[in-house]
Scaffold this active site. Structure first.
Site, PDB file in Angstrom:
ATOM      1  N   ASP A  18       0.837  -1.197   0.000  1.00 11.11           N
ATOM      2  CA  ASP A  18       0.000   0.000   0.000  1.00 11.11           C
ATOM      3  C   ASP A  18       0.875   1.252   0.000  1.00 11.11           C
ATOM      4  OD1 ASP A  18      -2.347   1.449   0.018  1.00 11.11           O
ATOM      5  OD2 ASP A  18      -2.740   1.180   2.161  1.00 11.11           O
ATOM      6  N   ASN A  20       1.366   3.414  -2.851  1.00  8.37           N
ATOM      7  CA  ASN A  20       1.939   3.860  -4.133  1.00  8.37           C
ATOM      8  C   ASN A  20       1.446   5.257  -4.498  1.00  8.37           C
ATOM      9  OD1 ASN A  20       3.000   1.323  -4.252  1.00  8.37           O
ATOM     10  ND2 ASN A  20       1.731   0.576  -5.928  1.00  8.37           N
ATOM     11  N   GLY A  21       0.134   5.466  -4.318  1.00  5.12           N
ATOM     12  CA  GLY A  21      -0.458   6.757  -4.673  1.00  5.12           C
ATOM     13  C   GLY A  21       0.099   7.877  -3.816  1.00  5.12           C
ATOM     14  N   ARG A  22       0.216   7.618  -2.498  1.00  5.66           N
ATOM     15  CA  ARG A  22       0.732   8.648  -1.585  1.00  5.66           C
ATOM     16  C   ARG A  22       2.197   8.974  -1.891  1.00  5.66           C
ATOM     17  NH1 ARG A  22      -1.533   5.687   3.531  1.00  5.66           N
ATOM     18  NH2 ARG A  22      -2.128   4.232   1.901  1.00  5.66           N
ATOM     19  N   ARG A  31      -0.344   9.184  -9.903  1.00  5.99           N
ATOM     20  CA  ARG A  31      -0.401   7.932  -9.147  1.00  5.99           C
ATOM     21  C   ARG A  31       0.323   6.765  -9.835  1.00  5.99           C
ATOM     22  NH1 ARG A  31      -3.872   7.254  -5.298  1.00  5.99           N
ATOM     23  NH2 ARG A  31      -4.189   5.076  -5.840  1.00  5.99           N
ATOM     24  N   HIS A  35       2.912   3.315  -8.834  1.00  9.87           N
ATOM     25  CA  HIS A  35       2.802   1.878  -9.153  1.00  9.87           C
ATOM     26  C   HIS A  35       4.068   1.414  -9.885  1.00  9.87           C
ATOM     27  CE1 HIS A  35      -1.209   2.101  -7.705  1.00  9.87           C
ATOM     28  NE2 HIS A  35      -1.715   2.736  -8.740  1.00  9.87           N
ATOM     29  N   ASN A  66     -10.377  -2.910  -6.723  1.00  7.44           N
ATOM     30  CA  ASN A  66      -9.555  -2.016  -7.541  1.00  7.44           C
ATOM     31  C   ASN A  66     -10.098  -1.816  -8.961  1.00  7.44           C
ATOM     32  OD1 ASN A  66      -6.327  -3.033  -6.098  1.00  7.44           O
ATOM     33  ND2 ASN A  66      -7.737  -1.423  -5.474  1.00  7.44           N
ATOM     34  N   TRP A  67     -10.992  -2.706  -9.418  1.00  8.68           N
ATOM     35  CA  TRP A  67     -11.592  -2.504 -10.753  1.00  8.68           C
ATOM     36  C   TRP A  67     -12.378  -1.187 -10.799  1.00  8.68           C
ATOM     37  CZ3 TRP A  67      -9.512  -5.198 -14.406  1.00  8.68           C
ATOM     38  CH2 TRP A  67      -9.184  -6.545 -14.229  1.00  8.68           C
ATOM     39  N   LEU A 193      -7.263  -5.328   6.917  1.00 11.43           N
ATOM     40  CA  LEU A 193      -7.003  -6.490   6.064  1.00 11.43           C
ATOM     41  C   LEU A 193      -7.473  -6.274   4.627  1.00 11.43           C
ATOM     42  CD1 LEU A 193      -5.717  -9.229   6.434  1.00 11.43           C
ATOM     43  CD2 LEU A 193      -7.870 -10.115   7.298  1.00 11.43           C
ATOM     44  N   GLU A 205       0.207 -13.638  11.938  1.00 14.13           N
ATOM     45  CA  GLU A 205       0.721 -12.490  12.696  1.00 14.13           C
ATOM     46  C   GLU A 205       0.746 -11.283  11.752  1.00 14.13           C
ATOM     47  OE1 GLU A 205       1.719 -12.402  15.953  1.00 14.13           O
ATOM     48  OE2 GLU A 205       1.057 -14.488  16.132  1.00 14.13           O
TER      49      GLU A 205
END
Ligand code: FPP
Length: 251
Positions: A18, A20-22, A31, A35, A66-67, A193, A205
């Site tokens: 998580d 990539n955009g930021r 963005r 990626h 994500n689609w 999640l 974990e």
């Protein structure tokens, strides 16, 4: 000196990549640049995991949700994926890494699916590590898909409803060879999640890091593995080593 864990590594590591955009926004970029840059992290983490003896690595690369992203972003992600697969196919083969897709793969564009299937076939005999890319993946959808096939098998008499148990149901999930993840890492600071491996994560974990995925490298993976190594896994039980009288009864 190259980085290397001096402790046992988990058998199955799964990663929610998580941020990539930021990362792109931070650098004033669109963005998609995030990626693109994220694929460098993928390469480094795959290489290090195989080198360090991780047997199963699962990367959440594209969720069913994500689609719904802007068409241009979805299309850029699909091209990146195809480019990555074509670029890495020789390396995977050479390093004994078996590639598998995990998800509603039939929803991927034809050319991506074809490339994925070809590489799955070519690398199927790899024994060093299995790299699973969760693509068009959703944990709830995986359970729905499993129950659909199972219901058909019950209707046709192939399976008796009374025979259904955790083990037999797990056999209907997308990849029945996949062991449950021992460790799930999520980057970029969120602590959820997001529909990833819902069934399989029951005793995983979790390690969260604020590092954005495009900046995540093997050193960060090593830190996560080290944190995992310090955890005590009880799987709902009480261990002989738990202190009395306050012996833990946490699930
Ligand atoms: C989440 O970041 C990341 C994704 C939805 C895609 C992950 C894809 C890659 C790392 C590159 C291609 C993958 C492979 C396997 C070659 P985000 O866009 O949600 O970031 P944000 O939360 O900061 O907006």
């Amino acid at each position: 000196m190259s980085l290397r864990p001096d402790f046992p590594v988990p058998e199955h590591v799964a990663i929610i990549m998580d941020g990539n955009g930021r990362w792109a926004r931070k650098g004033g970029m669109i963005r998609v640049r995030g990626h693109e840059s994220g694929t460098e992290s993928v390469r480094d983490v795959v290489e290090a995991s195989a080198e360090w003896g991780v047997k199963h690595l699962t990367l959440y690369a594209f969720s069913v949700e994500n689609w719904s992203r802007p068409k241009a972003e979805v299309s850029a992600l699909m091209s990146l994926l195809k480019k990555f697969l074509n670029k890495e196919r020789e390396t995977l083969l050479k390093n004994g890494i078996a590639l598998r897709g995990l998800g509603r793969l039939e929803d991927l564009p034809d050319s991506v699916l074809r490339t994925l299937r070809e590489i799955e076939k070519e690398t199927a005999h790899g024994t060093k590590m299995t790299l699973r890319l969760a693509l068009s993946y959703g944990g709830r959808q995986e359970m729905v898909d499993a129950v659909r096939v199972l219901s058909q098998d019950i209707s046709s008499g192939k399976v008796q409803a009374t025979e259904v148990n955790e083990e037999s149901l797990a056999g209907y999930l997308y990849d029945s060879d996949m062991p449950d993840p021992d460790l799930i890492i999520r980057t970029a600071g969120e602590k959820r999640l997001s529909n990833f491996l819902l069934w399989q994560a029951s005793y995983a974990e979790f390690v969260y890091t604020d590092i954005l995925w495009p900046e995540f490298r093997r050193g960060d993976l090593l830190a996560a593995l080290q944190e995992f190594d310090g955890r005590v896994r009880r799987f709902g039980k009480v261990l002989d080593t738990d202190p009395e009288p306050q012996g833990s009864s946490s699930p």
